[in-house]
Scaffold this motif. Sequence first.
Motif, PDB file in Angstrom:
ATOM      1  N   LEU A 201     -62.636  27.539 -50.710  1.00 35.67           N
ATOM      2  CA  LEU A 201     -61.953  28.570 -51.277  1.00 35.67           C
ATOM      3  C   LEU A 201     -61.355  28.225 -52.774  1.00 35.67           C
ATOM      4  CD1 LEU A 201     -59.464  28.953 -48.414  1.00 35.67           C
ATOM      5  CD2 LEU A 201     -61.167  30.579 -49.326  1.00 35.67           C
ATOM      6  N   GLY A 202     -61.886  26.754 -53.218  1.00 31.60           N
ATOM      7  CA  GLY A 202     -61.873  26.278 -54.636  1.00 31.60           C
ATOM      8  C   GLY A 202     -60.442  25.591 -54.965  1.00 31.60           C
ATOM      9  N   PHE A 203     -59.668  25.110 -53.691  1.00 32.57           N
ATOM     10  CA  PHE A 203     -58.438  24.377 -54.040  1.00 32.57           C
ATOM     11  C   PHE A 203     -58.997  22.910 -54.789  1.00 32.57           C
ATOM     12  CE2 PHE A 203     -56.614  26.717 -50.600  1.00 32.57           C
ATOM     13  CZ  PHE A 203     -55.677  26.865 -51.073  1.00 32.57           C
ATOM     14  N   ASP A 204     -58.095  22.559 -55.721  1.00 30.16           N
ATOM     15  CA  ASP A 204     -58.230  21.363 -56.468  1.00 30.16           C
ATOM     16  C   ASP A 204     -57.976  19.949 -55.570  1.00 30.16           C
ATOM     17  OD1 ASP A 204     -58.794  22.497 -59.355  1.00 30.16           O
ATOM     18  OD2 ASP A 204     -57.255  23.826 -58.318  1.00 30.16           O
ATOM     19  N   ARG A 205     -57.142  20.357 -54.561  1.00 21.91           N
ATOM     20  CA  ARG A 205     -56.732  19.339 -53.788  1.00 21.91           C
ATOM     21  C   ARG A 205     -56.462  19.608 -52.307  1.00 21.91           C
ATOM     22  NH1 ARG A 205     -51.305  15.247 -54.775  1.00 21.91           N
ATOM     23  NH2 ARG A 205     -51.807  13.606 -53.362  1.00 21.91           N
ATOM     24  N   PHE A 206     -56.730  18.832 -51.588  1.00 29.54           N
ATOM     25  CA  PHE A 206     -56.343  18.924 -50.089  1.00 29.54           C
ATOM     26  C   PHE A 206     -55.264  17.828 -49.788  1.00 29.54           C
ATOM     27  CE2 PHE A 206     -56.791  18.103 -45.405  1.00 29.54           C
ATOM     28  CZ  PHE A 206     -56.359  19.487 -44.914  1.00 29.54           C
ATOM     29  N   ARG A 207     -54.145  18.028 -49.374  1.00 27.30           N
ATOM     30  CA  ARG A 207     -53.326  17.030 -49.220  1.00 27.30           C
ATOM     31  C   ARG A 207     -52.624  16.995 -47.752  1.00 27.30           C
ATOM     32  NH1 ARG A 207     -47.676  15.610 -50.522  1.00 27.30           N
ATOM     33  NH2 ARG A 207     -47.151  17.997 -50.926  1.00 27.30           N
ATOM     34  N   PRO A 208     -53.234  16.248 -46.938  1.00 32.39           N
ATOM     35  CA  PRO A 208     -52.629  16.191 -45.631  1.00 32.39           C
ATOM     36  C   PRO A 208     -51.583  15.220 -45.365  1.00 32.39           C
ATOM     37  CG  PRO A 208     -54.443  14.842 -45.897  1.00 32.39           C
ATOM     38  CD  PRO A 208     -54.422  15.412 -47.122  1.00 32.39           C
ATOM     39  N   VAL A 209     -50.461  15.618 -44.696  1.00 33.56           N
ATOM     40  CA  VAL A 209     -49.313  14.793 -44.628  1.00 33.56           C
ATOM     41  C   VAL A 209     -48.747  14.774 -42.993  1.00 33.56           C
ATOM     42  CG1 VAL A 209     -48.429  14.940 -46.716  1.00 33.56           C
ATOM     43  CG2 VAL A 209     -47.781  16.694 -45.011  1.00 33.56           C
ATOM     44  N   VAL A 210     -48.307  13.639 -42.466  1.00 33.26           N
ATOM     45  CA  VAL A 210     -47.870  13.756 -41.171  1.00 33.26           C
ATOM     46  C   VAL A 210     -46.641  14.331 -41.068  1.00 33.26           C
ATOM     47  CG1 VAL A 210     -47.256  12.366 -39.251  1.00 33.26           C
ATOM     48  CG2 VAL A 210     -49.251  11.768 -40.504  1.00 33.26           C
ATOM     49  N   GLY A 211     -46.030  15.153 -40.045  1.00 25.13           N
ATOM     50  CA  GLY A 211     -44.932  15.748 -39.817  1.00 25.13           C
ATOM     51  C   GLY A 211     -43.649  14.555 -39.850  1.00 25.13           C
ATOM     52  N   ASP A 212     -42.559  14.940 -40.432  1.00 23.64           N
ATOM     53  CA  ASP A 212     -41.281  14.071 -40.704  1.00 23.64           C
ATOM     54  C   ASP A 212     -40.446  14.418 -39.521  1.00 23.64           C
ATOM     55  OD1 ASP A 212     -40.296  16.326 -41.503  1.00 23.64           O
ATOM     56  OD2 ASP A 212     -40.427  15.789 -43.641  1.00 23.64           O
ATOM     57  N   GLY A 213     -39.206  13.856 -39.620  1.00 21.43           N
ATOM     58  CA  GLY A 213     -38.199  13.832 -39.013  1.00 21.43           C
ATOM     59  C   GLY A 213     -37.806  15.266 -38.542  1.00 21.43           C
ATOM     60  N   ARG A 214     -38.199  16.220 -39.346  1.00 19.92           N
ATOM     61  CA  ARG A 214     -37.881  17.767 -38.810  1.00 19.92           C
ATOM     62  C   ARG A 214     -38.873  18.377 -38.001  1.00 19.92           C
ATOM     63  NH1 ARG A 214     -38.430  19.822 -44.918  1.00 19.92           N
ATOM     64  NH2 ARG A 214     -40.123  18.172 -44.800  1.00 19.92           N
ATOM     65  N   TRP A 226     -52.237   8.355 -38.142  1.00 17.81           N
ATOM     66  CA  TRP A 226     -52.740   8.710 -39.721  1.00 17.81           C
ATOM     67  C   TRP A 226     -54.210   7.887 -40.251  1.00 17.81           C
ATOM     68  CZ3 TRP A 226     -53.051  11.854 -43.381  1.00 17.81           C
ATOM     69  CH2 TRP A 226     -53.250  11.537 -44.628  1.00 17.81           C
ATOM     70  N   GLU A 227     -53.953   6.565 -39.925  1.00 17.57           N
ATOM     71  CA  GLU A 227     -55.178   5.863 -40.482  1.00 17.57           C
ATOM     72  C   GLU A 227     -56.659   6.546 -39.857  1.00 17.57           C
ATOM     73  OE1 GLU A 227     -51.491   3.800 -41.033  1.00 17.57           O
ATOM     74  OE2 GLU A 227     -52.253   4.556 -39.130  1.00 17.57           O
ATOM     75  N   GLU A 228     -56.480   6.681 -38.815  1.00 18.62           N
ATOM     76  CA  GLU A 228     -57.734   7.329 -38.046  1.00 18.62           C
ATOM     77  C   GLU A 228     -58.127   8.616 -38.750  1.00 18.62           C
ATOM     78  OE1 GLU A 228     -57.809   5.649 -33.552  1.00 18.62           O
ATOM     79  OE2 GLU A 228     -56.560   7.450 -33.909  1.00 18.62           O
ATOM     80  N   ILE A 229     -57.178   9.498 -39.020  1.00 19.41           N
ATOM     81  CA  ILE A 229     -57.519  10.615 -39.756  1.00 19.41           C
ATOM     82  C   ILE A 229     -57.780  10.624 -41.054  1.00 19.41           C
ATOM     83  CG2 ILE A 229     -56.304  13.002 -40.593  1.00 19.41           C
ATOM     84  CD1 ILE A 229     -54.744  12.754 -38.103  1.00 19.41           C
ATOM     85  N   ALA A 230     -57.273   9.638 -41.785  1.00 15.64           N
ATOM     86  CA  ALA A 230     -57.446   9.325 -43.019  1.00 15.64           C
ATOM     87  C   ALA A 230     -59.044   8.916 -43.368  1.00 15.64           C
ATOM     88  CB  ALA A 230     -56.345   8.500 -43.936  1.00 15.64           C
ATOM     89  N   ASN A 231     -59.303   8.179 -42.339  1.00 16.52           N
ATOM     90  CA  ASN A 231     -60.768   7.500 -42.442  1.00 16.52           C
ATOM     91  C   ASN A 231     -61.893   8.761 -42.218  1.00 16.52           C
ATOM     92  OD1 ASN A 231     -60.236   4.980 -42.845  1.00 16.52           O
ATOM     93  ND2 ASN A 231     -60.072   4.554 -40.371  1.00 16.52           N
ATOM     94  N   ASP A 232     -61.495   9.906 -41.347  1.00 16.77           N
ATOM     95  CA  ASP A 232     -62.440  11.078 -41.458  1.00 16.77           C
ATOM     96  C   ASP A 232     -62.370  11.825 -42.750  1.00 16.77           C
ATOM     97  OD1 ASP A 232     -62.593  10.317 -38.674  1.00 16.77           O
ATOM     98  OD2 ASP A 232     -61.129  11.450 -38.034  1.00 16.77           O
ATOM     99  N   LEU A 233     -61.669  11.753 -43.499  1.00 19.93           N
ATOM    100  CA  LEU A 233     -61.284  12.665 -44.675  1.00 19.93           C
ATOM    101  C   LEU A 233     -62.110  11.961 -46.066  1.00 19.93           C
ATOM    102  CD1 LEU A 233     -57.812  13.707 -44.206  1.00 19.93           C
ATOM    103  CD2 LEU A 233     -59.854  15.178 -43.469  1.00 19.93           C
ATOM    104  N   SER A 234     -62.663  12.949 -46.802  1.00 18.64           N
ATOM    105  CA  SER A 234     -62.938  12.450 -48.131  1.00 18.64           C
ATOM    106  C   SER A 234     -61.890  12.757 -48.876  1.00 18.64           C
ATOM    107  CB  SER A 234     -64.339  13.105 -48.420  1.00 18.64           C
ATOM    108  OG  SER A 234     -64.134  14.595 -48.435  1.00 18.64           O
ATOM    109  N   GLU A 235     -61.947  12.353 -50.272  1.00 17.79           N
ATOM    110  CA  GLU A 235     -60.869  12.539 -51.142  1.00 17.79           C
ATOM    111  C   GLU A 235     -61.097  13.856 -51.848  1.00 17.79           C
ATOM    112  OE1 GLU A 235     -59.739   9.304 -53.776  1.00 17.79           O
ATOM    113  OE2 GLU A 235     -59.042   8.169 -51.919  1.00 17.79           O
ATOM    114  N   MET A 236     -60.122  14.480 -52.201  1.00 15.65           N
ATOM    115  CA  MET A 236     -60.033  15.755 -53.053  1.00 15.65           C
ATOM    116  C   MET A 236     -58.890  15.313 -54.137  1.00 15.65           C
ATOM    117  SD  MET A 236     -60.585  18.997 -50.863  1.00 15.65           S
ATOM    118  CE  MET A 236     -60.380  20.434 -52.249  1.00 15.65           C
ATOM    119  N   GLN A 237     -59.188  15.296 -55.363  1.00 18.20           N
ATOM    120  CA  GLN A 237     -58.055  15.070 -56.524  1.00 18.20           C
ATOM    121  C   GLN A 237     -58.094  16.040 -57.457  1.00 18.20           C
ATOM    122  OE1 GLN A 237     -55.921  12.632 -56.210  1.00 18.20           O
ATOM    123  NE2 GLN A 237     -56.810  11.793 -54.317  1.00 18.20           N
ATOM    124  N   ILE A 238     -57.044  16.491 -57.972  1.00 19.28           N
ATOM    125  CA  ILE A 238     -57.015  17.301 -59.299  1.00 19.28           C
ATOM    126  C   ILE A 238     -57.585  16.520 -60.447  1.00 19.28           C
ATOM    127  CG2 ILE A 238     -55.475  18.493 -60.711  1.00 19.28           C
ATOM    128  CD1 ILE A 238     -53.537  19.147 -58.540  1.00 19.28           C
TER     129      ILE A 238
END
Length: 238
Positions: A201-214, A226-238
């Motif tokens: 879609l042309g996003f400059d960055r994909f930013r996954p975060v884990v749900g917080d206290g809400r 989170w560490e396992e998920i991060a290992n599955d992902l490649s980096e997208m940076q602006i």
Amino acid sequence: MGCINIYTMKYNGLSSSLSVKKRRLNIDSSSRCNLSCPGCGRTKWINAGLTADITDMNMDHFCALMRPENNVGCLTYNLSLSDPIYSGVFIEQLEYVNTLANRPQIQISTNGSGRNEKWWLKLSSLLNPIRVRGESDRVEFAIDGLQDTNHLYRRNSNWDSIMLGVRTLRSNWPGPMIWRYVIFEHNYHQVTQAQTLAKQLGFDRFRPVVGDGRTPKEMLLRSKTWEEIANDLSEMQI
């Protein structure tokens, strides 16, 4: 039934005790949102039997916030208790900001659901794609899943409408776009698919975060770290 009124107080300017350096303001330009996310304070108020005034920020107050002596360097619309794209004065605010000699950077966070192509074209015409003082405007889409899961937390959102907004903005504005993806138990298995879609879609960055206290307990991530998920992902940076 109680009532919360958040936009009727008289505005007397920014506190003189605040830093005189470049300021970053995070505002809600209205109390409007079409979504009913279960972790949102707005939703919790409604579930508790309270109601909030449905209104927009007074433009006189907004113009007072933007006075040169307030030295606002960054204006952030960040899904605090509303979504900026539903505000009746959001476009008017951006039009005003574009008249300022020392225009602040604009940062927007939205789910992106509910606006038509004409509206997104208007927004794209008001955003600055050029870096000013090292920064450009940026738009973050808060999309928590794919077509079959995003609505489970972003309740009342419409996937096709979100994709219309993403594609229209990307086609007409070259500035940085970010996909923020909150990882829940019901969508963790789609994170890599979402990252691939973000690239398409042309996003400059994909930013996954884990749900917080809400995050509602039943939606908390349990099946993967989170560490396992991060290992599955490649980096997208602006």
